[in-house]
Write a protein that holds these residues in place. Sequence first.
Motif, PDB file in Angstrom:
ATOM      1  N   THR A 297       0.818  -1.204   0.000  1.00 13.67           N
ATOM      2  CA  THR A 297       0.000   0.000   0.000  1.00 13.67           C
ATOM      3  C   THR A 297       0.856   1.260   0.000  1.00 13.67           C
ATOM      4  N   PHE A 298       2.052   1.151   0.590  1.00 16.85           N
ATOM      5  CA  PHE A 298       2.909   2.333   0.596  1.00 16.85           C
ATOM      6  C   PHE A 298       3.590   2.561  -0.732  1.00 16.85           C
TER       7      PHE A 298
ATOM      8  N   PRO B 103       1.618   5.459  -3.603  1.00 16.05           N
ATOM      9  CA  PRO B 103       1.944   6.863  -3.877  1.00 16.05           C
ATOM     10  C   PRO B 103       3.356   7.042  -4.415  1.00 16.05           C
TER      11      PRO B 103
ATOM     12  N   PHE C  41       4.352   9.099  -7.807  1.00 20.97           N
ATOM     13  CA  PHE C  41       5.240  10.257  -7.878  1.00 20.97           C
ATOM     14  C   PHE C  41       6.514   9.963  -8.664  1.00 20.97           C
TER      15      PHE C  41
ATOM     16  N   ILE D  89      -4.958  11.427  -5.293  1.00 19.19           N
ATOM     17  CA  ILE D  89      -3.891  10.515  -4.876  1.00 19.19           C
ATOM     18  C   ILE D  89      -4.146  10.050  -3.448  1.00 19.19           C
ATOM     19  N   SER D  90      -4.506  10.998  -2.583  1.00 13.93           N
ATOM     20  CA  SER D  90      -4.754  10.636  -1.189  1.00 13.93           C
ATOM     21  C   SER D  90      -5.884   9.637  -1.064  1.00 13.93           C
TER      22      SER D  90
ATOM     23  N   VAL E 130      -4.680   6.291  -2.069  1.00 14.69           N
ATOM     24  CA  VAL E 130      -3.822   5.708  -1.049  1.00 14.69           C
ATOM     25  C   VAL E 130      -4.655   5.243   0.147  1.00 14.69           C
ATOM     26  N   LEU E 131      -5.622   6.071   0.524  1.00 13.42           N
ATOM     27  CA  LEU E 131      -6.496   5.727   1.639  1.00 13.42           C
ATOM     28  C   LEU E 131      -7.225   4.421   1.354  1.00 13.42           C
TER      29      LEU E 131
ATOM     30  N   ASN F 178      -4.950   1.492   1.619  1.00 15.15           N
ATOM     31  CA  ASN F 178      -4.546   1.203   2.985  1.00 15.15           C
ATOM     32  C   ASN F 178      -5.658   0.502   3.748  1.00 15.15           C
TER      33      ASN F 178
END
Lengths: 457, 572, 310
Positions: free
Chosen positions: A379-380, A383, A387, A431-432, A435-436, A439
Amino acid sequence: MSESTFSADDFKPLPKGAAAEVITRPSMSYWQDAWRRLKENRRAIISLWIIIGLLAFTLIGPYLWTVDHAKQNVDKISERPFTSTEAVLTTPLQPWDIGNRGTPSDPLALAEPATTQTARLVWQAMPGASAYRIYRNIFPYEPGAGLGLPLGETLLPKDTYFEDRLDLQAKTYYYSVVGLDSQLRETAQVVTLEVPVTRVITLTEATERGLLSQASDGKLGEKIHLGTHPFGTDYLGRDLLARLMEGARVSLFIGIVAPFLFVLVGVAYGSIAGFLGGASDQVLMRFADFVVALPFLLFMILFKIAFGIGPGESGVMPMLLALVLLSWPSTARLVRGQILQIREEGYINAAQLLGANTSYLVLRHMIPNTLGVILVTLTFAVPSAIFTEAFLSFIGMGVAPPTPSWGSMCNEGIKTMLTSPHELIFPALFISVTVLAFNLLGDGLRDALDSRMRSRE
Amino acid sequence: MTENAPNTELDVQSAQDDFNRSAGLKLLWYALLAVIGLALLMVLLSWGSKKLGATSDSSPGIDATNNTISLILSQEPPQLDSTLATDMVSNMVLGHVMEGLLRYDENNALVPGIAERWDIRENGATFWIRDSARWSNGDPVTAADFVFAWRKSVDPANASEYAFILFPIKNAEAINTGKLPKEELGVRATDERTLEVTFERPIAFFDKLVAFSTFSPVQEAFYNQANGRYGADAETILYNGPFSISRWVHGAHLRLEKNPYYWDADRIKLDVIDFPYFTTDTNAALNLFKDGSIAYTGLNAENLQDALNRRWHLDRLQDGSVFFMEFNHREDRITRHRKLRKAMQLVFDPKELVYKVIKLPGFLPGESIFPVWLRGVDGYLRAEYPAPVWEVDIPRAQALLAEFKQEMGIDKIPPLMLLTGDNPASAKQSEYFQALYKQTLDLDIRIDKQIFKQRLAKMTSGEFDLVMAGWGPDFDDPLTFGDLFSSWNLNNRGRYANPEVDRWVRVAQESLDAKTRMDAFGKIQDLLFEDVALLPQYERGVVFVTDPRLHGMVRRAVGPDPDFTNAYIVEP
Amino acid sequence: MLSYTLKRLLQGVITVWFIATATFFAMHQVPGDPLTTDKAVPEDIRKNLEEKYGLDKPLFEQYTIFLSNITRGDFGISFTQKNRRVNDIIREQFPVSATLGILAIIFAALGGILWGALTALYRNKLPDIVIMFLVILGISVPSFVMAALGQMGLVSLNDTLGFSVLPVAGWGTVQHMLVPSLVLGLGTMAYLTRLMRSSMLEIVNADYVRTAKAKGLPASRIFTKHQLRNAVLPVITVLGPAIAAITTGGFVVESIFAIPGLGRFFVQAVQQLDYTVIMGTTVFYGAFLVFMVILVDLLYGFIDPRVRIS
């Protein structure tokens, strides 16, 4: 733990011969069980819906919002979301007949009403001034404060006119003209003028942008609506919503597929190294160190050349491959460490004694027990992949313009963060959210798949 | 569940809570220890880095009590050997610590520097060096120091990129290509204070040339003593200019102090010019300025609005550079056909690019390879020889393109490769061009973004159809731009070759008559326009803001920029 | 133990040699070279230059020269900073990057372990949700945005207080180091938080924890000796590479805060194709990474008796 009330009936013996030993509930496999528990996890379900929403935004969105993401409009650069603008239809800009400008009755005046095309200033010559400097401000004149944007200078005493065409917006400006002495230093002689600017659009422009079906439909002086952009526009006046939809393709693809692939490679590599141990482990891990230490940028350039990506061609696939080739070692290290630890656990010995073979041990005992850390890594990586794509595209190694991506939109947005924050906020938000979602899903999956968690319930 | 039944569920829960509480307390205790440890470590580290010297003990942007100003540099000077310097930053610093035979004053006029007078003839020049000129070790500056530096600059072993700027001197080119020994250079010291120069060919602007930093003197004895490290550190340079470097911590800090041995030291009002920050990050520069840590900063389109809202006193100037789109004129490229180029010209409006896309005051829409500030016979070159202009005419461009396609027998022009750099400005502009040509002419432009060296390699080998290019002046004469499109100029990356242009370039190079030369530049301007050899985009400008207490800063297109040698602090 | 360490160091040398070799040949495959300049240079002069720098020799010969030089610890002279030795660049700039990196990694590790343990203790409760939210924010906002925001924050802080509490940029004192190292460590901190949470949750119900509880050991002791100590293992595994990544990857933060670190030199060198600086920094960083990995492996064996190093 459920509560139940018991009645006397519950304590009656079963009739003999009945199939007492038959399992009445369907047997659940590991994956069925996991799926069942995943469905019960509220956070995981929310995240699944978010992911479905993102996919719909990417795949169906462009059919609903059919604005061309590459279409520029230099008159609507960095427009805020939902700005509703109207413009007056006008003729194309005619050159200014400066010779016939005459002398204004005011110290500083407009030669004609100011529009977003041009603001034409004329002023009375100042005694002793050998040149003039023209400023444009967004605040009224105030002695001591800055006069605003220095637009330019007229270099001769007789040139008492100036045409401003620099990024004129439909608002009120305060122009100041300062007299300069023979050394071109500013004197105390300042005249100012408040100038309201009207937004205009020419008939041809209106037709080109599809606001009029043909030029004869519009009448000069009439107001027409310029269309709104729900998410605003970017630094070249392109529709941000359309760009977000288009950018989602690249970003989600790279952001999901690349981490998935390199984590897979890393897990396989790490578990092999960890399980084999000894000399093979040493060799494998030294190779992993080797890959980590290679200069990333240099090898990305090399990959691009090796894959023969021509200028301006999309390099998504080679970029994906390169990312996978260079990014797997950290996962491999992590998994190997976990496997080394688990290898010594009692249940592994037990399973070995029971005759479990290697692949069974690794797949059924070791990897499920390292799933927690694997999912975190996965999950990390989302992002960071997004990028990295943006960085590589910026130096010409990823997707070629005008194809947008969320990462590169962020990179552009950061520069105008203070003046038009929406250019940063929207892509960053997407993007957030991605990612959320991953996660939460990772958490849910971890809970669902973790064999030890099962025993808690 | 009845009241008195043993509540195992709750017990487990409360046991868990108890456990959590004491575990949490333990955690808090560890956190506290960690914070204390960290604080100690940081103190230790800062003490350590002080020991190592990599610090930038900064004073405020304007420090009136110490008569000091602090500024930011976009990068550290790669080195300060004047015979090797090529970049703007080195040039700027050298302009503060070195002085050539001539220099530019606060009104950008050429004035005597180390030379008190000079005489320039058709075949050579003589410079008389002033008695009071001293090096920072007290030695007099002599003619021999110039001879040494100039020989060094053209010495092939020294490999100076700017060797070409000395080529008007006799034998310079032959020495630089290794055909003659460096002692054959047409410059000699007839005595301690007299420098005699012989020209290779007549040159009309030698006085402007010697103000350039490559022509600065270098003391031979000191150079040899530096043992190959001349210009690498503060101690390995000898200064003869208004300031000297008192501290140079690589990557971190550069400090200039007033040079007491400078012959015109009375002119210098500041005691210290400090550069405690090196970064290319423009936002960092703006933040430092807001904080009062630096006395001057440039602004860009992105942070201009913020500056306006703060009601700062803004200023601007043209930095002298011209930017243009260059076509590839090589045989195998479709862009060598004039009709295609003309069509591309007719849909492009430099005004739109400058006023709507770049949006910075100080930028001028491009009209010519010659920028507006160049001097002509009496006034400005561009006023005396107005650049031919074109009006945007999309239907005509489309017709021209259709005609071209018919002639070539093709339905569609193959995609054109637009080579560009990896800086945000050129990325934005190439996207503008991409959409412009797609929307008006249905031309596909592929943007080939390359990082620095790869872009240069591709420019040299000609792997492009279009390239975003720019050119900054080396000396204050139109020739610095005028010979760019001559067939022999290696910086003519598109290999544009036109015998007529070549002929006029030769005239401008060899003639000494101002009128003849300016006529030649006028002709070159017309020919390049007629042929659509390039598409001028803009003349670059800079918007900047200075601390209101800082006065006397000079900005210029040619020469060290910005120049703080005449700067002073005025307390309100 | 000693023989193991020696063996690992020997392996490390071989790894670094491989890194150097791969980078050397890769670098020479990239179009352009350090002699390509903004202003075009005539062919003859180029030849002179190539001769001067030994770039006219066959590639393999250049490689052997390079190898013999680095065995003597000499990385040569930079192409862009013509009078500066690469050894000097590393010696002067690396301590800065290392200081920044070490501080960042300590921030990240301490923060990660702390927050991770906290979220595991309060799983699915308020602290967990709040920290989760911050973590998401921490990883979806890249470091250059964080750095820019951090710097703006410093400007407004000094502005409101009316005097300079923390410098906006530069290097040298604790005040200079605080914000850049925090910003640089944030991403890793977020990662370690999640990693720590995950590994804590895995051992919350491990047999030995239950046994310890059943034995009636005090909670703080169980927490420290059984839970924290075991859960921190995966965190330590990633620390080694993370230190190297942070030390080399700090160039964005270095650039924004005008910090004289090696990261900026390294990135510039690749862009400028400064052969000697690329090789010098790559070999140096490679050795640094290998060393960190060895260090972490030794540490690992120290903390976890099960993974005794053989």
